[in-house]
Design an enzyme around this catalytic site. Sequence first.
Site, PDB file in Angstrom:
ATOM      1  N   ARG A   1     -38.719 102.113  20.068  1.00 11.04           N
ATOM      2  CA  ARG A   1     -38.076 102.473  18.796  1.00 11.04           C
ATOM      3  C   ARG A   1     -36.828 103.346  18.985  1.00 11.04           C
ATOM      4  NH1 ARG A   1     -43.322 102.264  18.614  1.00 11.04           N
ATOM      5  NH2 ARG A   1     -43.641 104.411  19.303  1.00 11.04           N
TER       6      ARG A   1
ATOM      7  N   THR B   1     -42.103 110.203  25.941  1.00 15.05           N
ATOM      8  CA  THR B   1     -41.057 110.740  26.798  1.00 15.05           C
ATOM      9  C   THR B   1     -40.576 112.075  26.242  1.00 15.05           C
ATOM     10  OG1 THR B   1     -39.443 109.455  25.555  1.00 15.05           O
ATOM     11  CG2 THR B   1     -40.278 108.457  27.542  1.00 15.05           C
TER      12      THR B   1
ATOM     13  N   ARG C   1     -41.753 116.938  17.334  1.00 18.12           N
ATOM     14  CA  ARG C   1     -42.200 117.187  18.709  1.00 18.12           C
ATOM     15  C   ARG C   1     -41.858 118.602  19.163  1.00 18.12           C
ATOM     16  NH1 ARG C   1     -42.542 111.876  22.438  1.00 18.12           N
ATOM     17  NH2 ARG C   1     -42.574 110.299  20.829  1.00 18.12           N
TER      18      ARG C   1
END
Length: 528
Positions: A432, A352, A520
């Site tokens: 998570r 995501t 990320r």
Amino acid sequence: MNSFKWGKKIILFCLIVSLMGGIGVSCSFNKIKDSVKQKIDSMGDKGTYGVSASHPLAVEEGMKVLKNGGSAVDAAIVVSYVLGVVELHASGIGGGGGMLIISKDKETFIDYRETTPYFTGNQKPHIGVPGFVAGMEYIHDNYGSLPMGELLQPAINYAEKGFKVDDSLTMRLDLAKPRIYSDKLSIFYPNGEPIETGETLIQTDLARTLKKIQKEGAKGFYEGGVARAISKTAKISLEDIKGYKVEVRKPVKGNYMGYDVYTAPPPFSGVTLLQMLKLAEKKEVYKDVDHTATYMSKMEEISRIAYQDRKKNLGDPNYVNMDPNKMVSDKYISTMKNENGDALSEAEHESTTHFVIIDRDGTVVSSTNTLSNFFGTGKYTAGFFLNNQLQNFGSEGFNSYEPGKRSRTFMAPTVLKKDGETIGIGSPGGNRIPQILTPILDKYTHGKGSLQDIINEYRFTFEKNTAYTEIQLSSEVKNELSRKGLNVKKKVSPAFFGGVQALIKDERDNVITGAGDGRRNGTWKSNK
């Protein structure tokens, strides 16, 4: 606790830069607050604003909107669409998400998650009806201020004219190749191999679809040629596509460490995150922060308790009767405190994206968008990938498959407020996410360091009876965890441990600081 640094980039507006060895950099909260005294841009001293997201181009475009007088909601629409072009593996118009909007006069959550189709015949599809486009239109029509066509233009430009591919996208294409590669994806796999870092990626079909949305609104996506393309590829009826509805919900609200906490309601997992935070507070978990094995085992314990409660009690509120605010009350948490919980087992893809925006008026947007898995199902039509969100349903209980339903998700966009301080935070990471955010907020609210420094620290998460860590733990710590019933495995994938994006506004100093996660490509900017 050991920490590690990532780093490659120098972020604007930072006098002292925190170097981290991966992709992406952000400024240290304490250093920017104490050292950086910048003049506000041409809009004068009318307030501060900022954007934190997982791609620098999205941050740049969001900042342009805010600089030119747009609201946090306007910028959020731009950032959402741009991320769907430049970070296309993590979100996009073939998926969905949720947006938390907190301002002086409104507290709302917009749920535009994918839904199960009604008309499926005898088959059980993996692709949900995409909600992204409907969600953006609803948010614009009810909370936006700038013309929607103008907000779509940056994404159209990046799709039509192209952008330089970063190593994150190249890596994701490489890892996904065995699952998604086909001749239809030649723009991503020229000569059969992933497009190289630094090359320009042009997405003509996506630009065409975005222009159709720009011209016709959401109707251009949910009806006509694009809808027929989705129907043919996803095996979803045109009636289901046309009938998609956005849900508007009240945020879950509770108290933690003196902060008012606003977070995503079911079927999102703000309840689970807030339960974990309150359990950590009641059990005084932070007292053991410098004793790695004890701190980890206590975090695993509260994860089990909260995840078990989630599994038993949370689901799509249109199908499940529940009171989420009751589930984060002090009385309810006290009943949970002495429970044991089952082994952590419910899975969800980590693929995501999250961003946070704060505008001059103090409005905060905290939003998480997704395709479920990276590139969703891998099925590609009209220039975009289709989600595989329906794989997140269980076989029984509140999260069982039913027509028209939204599956449970671990996504938990959140805002915290206390004494003139506002924090917007969230992360990707699948099942998570609450485990990633809880230790970070536990340490920050106890004053362990700047939010950026805490985000830079190594992480641990739990599944079943295993602790996954980013670094190799000492034999002593592993043996102690083993005695507590936990196996330990080192996980080499940075994306496995999320990508926390955050902004903090200190109204007393009129300063916005932020944090971006190098795992990320995360970065952030503010005007002051």
